[in-house]
Design an enzyme around this catalytic site. Structure first.
Site, PDB file in Angstrom:
ATOM      1  N   GLY A 121      -6.709  -1.121   6.968  1.00  0.00           N
ATOM      2  CA  GLY A 121      -6.116  -0.500   5.789  1.00  0.00           C
ATOM      3  C   GLY A 121      -7.143  -0.389   4.674  1.00  0.00           C
ATOM      4  O   GLY A 121      -8.355  -0.536   4.903  1.00  0.00           O
ATOM      5  N   ASP A 147       1.946   0.408   4.953  1.00  0.00           N
ATOM      6  CA  ASP A 147       2.096   0.795   3.544  1.00  0.00           C
ATOM      7  C   ASP A 147       1.741   2.268   3.314  1.00  0.00           C
ATOM      8  O   ASP A 147       2.135   2.847   2.307  1.00  0.00           O
ATOM      9  CB  ASP A 147       1.199  -0.078   2.655  1.00  0.00           C
ATOM     10  N   ARG A 191       3.738  -3.243  -0.201  1.00  0.00           N
ATOM     11  CA  ARG A 191       2.823  -3.818  -1.195  1.00  0.00           C
ATOM     12  C   ARG A 191       2.977  -3.110  -2.546  1.00  0.00           C
ATOM     13  O   ARG A 191       4.056  -3.141  -3.091  1.00  0.00           O
ATOM     14  CB  ARG A 191       1.382  -3.763  -0.690  1.00  0.00           C
ATOM     15  N   ARG A 276      25.111  -7.261  -1.459  1.00  0.00           N
ATOM     16  CA  ARG A 276      24.458  -8.107  -0.453  1.00  0.00           C
ATOM     17  C   ARG A 276      23.027  -7.604  -0.287  1.00  0.00           C
ATOM     18  O   ARG A 276      22.760  -6.413  -0.462  1.00  0.00           O
ATOM     19  CB  ARG A 276      25.177  -8.009   0.903  1.00  0.00           C
ATOM     20  N   HIS A 282       8.688  -8.742   7.988  1.00  0.00           N
ATOM     21  CA  HIS A 282       7.719  -8.407   9.041  1.00  0.00           C
ATOM     22  C   HIS A 282       8.327  -7.684  10.239  1.00  0.00           C
ATOM     23  O   HIS A 282       7.593  -7.221  11.108  1.00  0.00           O
ATOM     24  CB  HIS A 282       6.991  -9.675   9.486  1.00  0.00           C
TER      25      HIS A 282
HETATM   26  O1  F6P Z   1      -0.124  -4.469   4.061  1.00  0.00           O
HETATM   27  C1  F6P Z   1       0.867  -4.634   5.021  1.00  0.00           C
HETATM   28  C2  F6P Z   1       1.875  -5.661   4.564  1.00  0.00           C
HETATM   29  O2  F6P Z   1       2.865  -5.778   5.562  1.00  0.00           O
HETATM   30  C3  F6P Z   1       2.516  -5.379   3.197  1.00  0.00           C
HETATM   31  O3  F6P Z   1       3.511  -4.400   3.271  1.00  0.00           O
HETATM   32  C4  F6P Z   1       3.010  -6.762   2.852  1.00  0.00           C
HETATM   33  O4  F6P Z   1       3.119  -6.906   1.457  1.00  0.00           O
HETATM   34  C5  F6P Z   1       1.940  -7.669   3.409  1.00  0.00           C
HETATM   35  O5  F6P Z   1       1.257  -6.926   4.411  1.00  0.00           O
HETATM   36  C6  F6P Z   1       2.450  -8.936   4.025  1.00  0.00           C
HETATM   37  O6  F6P Z   1       1.348  -9.708   4.364  1.00  0.00           O
HETATM   38  P1  F6P Z   1       1.449 -11.033   5.250  1.00  0.00           P
HETATM   39  O7  F6P Z   1       1.517 -10.599   6.692  1.00  0.00           O
HETATM   40  O8  F6P Z   1       0.201 -11.764   4.937  1.00  0.00           O
HETATM   41  O9  F6P Z   1       2.689 -11.749   4.843  1.00  0.00           O
END
Ligand code: F6P
Length: 358
Positions: A121, A147, A191, A276, A282
Site C-alpha cells: 500500500g 483502503d 484508515r 445497534r 479484519h
Molecule cells: O490498511 C489496511 C487496514 O486494514 C486499515 O483499513 C486498518 O485501519 C488497518 O489496516 C488495521 O491494521 P492492523 O491489521 O494492524 O490492525
C-alpha cells in the site's frame, strides 16, 4: 526511465503491509509471466522486509508447481507480511527504534536477484522505494490495500473484495433492522479515507454514510433519519468509516468506544431510535478475492513481471481508467488518495439521497 542489466536471471517478490484478498493471485501472475514468458527464476521473500533482516534471509522458490493448487482463490499471502517492521525505524525489543535498512539491503544482496517486485500500500511503497534507492535495488511496485488509497491507481488489489464483504454485511443487517425497527450502524475499515464506506453504502442501500473526507454534523444525520422515518420506513442503515471526523468535542482516541459505537449513541440520543453497532474489522481483509480482484491482480502482476524482465526500475503498475500502465514510483510513494468530493462515488451517493453528514 531507470534501467538495469540482468546478471542472474532471478527476480524477487515480497508482500508488505496489511494483507488483503488477491495477494496470492498477484504473486501467481508475476511467477507465471516471469517463468513462462521470460525464463526467469522467481524467489519469494517471506514476511516482507522483516524477512530480509533474517539470516539466512527467509525465502522460498516460486515455481509453477507451487501454484498447482488453490492459491488463485485464497485470501492472505502465501509469503507472509508485516505492517510494523519499517527497516528505517525498526521496533526493538527494548522499546527503542533502530535504522536496520543497511541490513535489509545486505539481505537482498545475498539472494543474487536482479530486481525486486513489492506488493504494498502507500506506506509500504514509501518504505520500499526508499530502500530501493538507498540500496540501488531495481524495484517495481504493485498496489494493494483494502483502503484503496494508493495514489494514481483507480483500484488497488483487495479493495473490491472488501467492499463485497461490507455489502454482504448490509444485506444481512437490513432484514434484522426492519424486523426490530432499528437503526443499524456498520463500521468499516479504510484508515483515513472513505472508499470502502461510500462504495458499500451505495451498493448496500445505506441512508447515511460518514467518511473522513466530510466533517460530520450530527444535526444533519438526525434530520435525515427523521425524514426516513417520516416517509414510513421503520429502520435505517448507517455506514461509518473508521477514520470518520466526528464533531470537535468527540475525542476518538480517548473514547474506548469504536467510531461506530460513538455514532450509534449520538443517533440514539438525537432521534430516540434504538441502535445497534457492527464493527466489521479484519473480516474485510480475509476470504477469497472476488472476480474483479483476481483480474486486477493478474493484470498488474503480469505487467510488473514484464517491466522487471525488461530491466525497468522505479515504476509502479496501476489501473488507470480501464488500462494497465506504469508510472514513476516517486509520483505515488508517500501520497494518500482520498475520495474526491466531486468524484463519481460522492456524487452518486448524494444523487441517491444518501446523507454524508453535511
Ligand atoms: O490498511 C489496511 C487496514 O486494514 C486499515 O483499513 C486498518 O485501519 C488497518 O489496516 C488495521 O491494521 P492492523 O491489521 O494492524 O490492525
Amino acid at each position: 526511465m531507470t534501467r538495469f542489466t540482468r546478471k542472474h536471471n532471478r527476480i524477487g517478490i515480497l508482500t508488505s503491509g496489511g494483507d488483503c484478498a488477491g495477494l496470492n493471485a498477484a504473486i501467481r501472475a508475476v511467477t507465471f509471466r516471469a517463468i513462462e514468458q521470460h525464463g526467469l527464476a522467481v524467489v519469494g521473500i517471506n514476511d516482507g522486509t522483516a524477512g530480509l533482516l533474517e539470516r539466512p534471509v527467509k525465502q522460498m522458490d516460486l515455481t509453477m508447481k507451487v501454484f498447482a493448487g488453490n492459491y488463485l482463490r485464497m485470501g492472505g499471502t502465501l509469503l507472509g507480511t508485516v505492517n510494523k517492521g519499517d527497516p528505517f525505524a525498526y521496533p526493538m525489543p527494548d522499546g527503542s527504534v533502530k535504522d536496520r535498512s543497511a541490513e535489509a539491503i545486505e539481505g537482498f544482496r545475498t539472494l543474487d536477484l536482479d530486481a525486486l517486485i513489492g506488493i504494498g500500500g502507500d506506506g509500504s511503497m514509501r518504505i520500499l522505494s526508499r530502500l530501493a534507492t538507498q540500496g540501488r535495488i531495481p524495484f517495481i511496485g504493485i498496489p494493494k490495500t483494502i483502503d484503496n488509497d494508493v495514489a494514481r491507481t483507480d483500484f488497488a488489489i483487495g479493495y473490491m473484495s472488501a467492499v463485497d464483504v461490507a455489502v454482504d454485511a448490509l444485506d444481512r443487517l437490513q432484514p434484522t433492522a426492519a424486523s426490530h425497527r432499528r437503526v443499524m450502524v456498520l463500521e468499516v475499515m479504510g484508515r483515513d479515507v472513505g472508499w470502502i464506506a461510500i462504495a458499500a453504502g451505495i451498493a448496500g442501500g445505506a441512508d447515511v454514510v460518514l467518511i473522513p473526507e466530510v466533517p460530520v454534523s450530527m444535526a444533519k444525520v438526525a434530520a435525515k433519519l427523521k425524514a426516513v422515518s417520516a416517509q414510513g420506513r421503520n429502520h435505517a442503515l448507517v455506514v461509518v468509516a473508521e477514520g470518520v471526523r466526528l464533531p470537535p468535542e468527540t475525542d476518538l482516541k480517548a473514547d474506548c468506544r469504536s467510531a461506530g459505537g460513538i455514532v450509534a449513541d449520538m443517533i440514539a440520543e438525537a432521534t430516540g431510535a434504538e441502535t445497534r453497532v457492527t464493527v466489521l474489522g479484519h473480516v474485510q481483509r480475509g476470504g477469497s478475492p472476488n472476480a474483479f480482484d483476481r483480474i486486477l491482480a493478474s493484470s498488474l502482476g503480469a505487467h510488473a513481471a514484464d517491466l522487471a524482465a525488461r530491466g525497468l526500475s522505479d515504476r509502479i503498475v496501476i489501473w488507470d481508467r480501464g488500462k494497465i500502465v506504469d508510472v514513476p514510483l516517486s509520483s505515488v510513494a508517500g501520497q494518500t488518495r482520498a475520495l474526491k468530493l466531486d468524484g463519481t462515488l460522492v456524487e452518486t451517493a448524494r444523487r441517491m439521497g444518501i446523507c454524508l453528514g453535511d
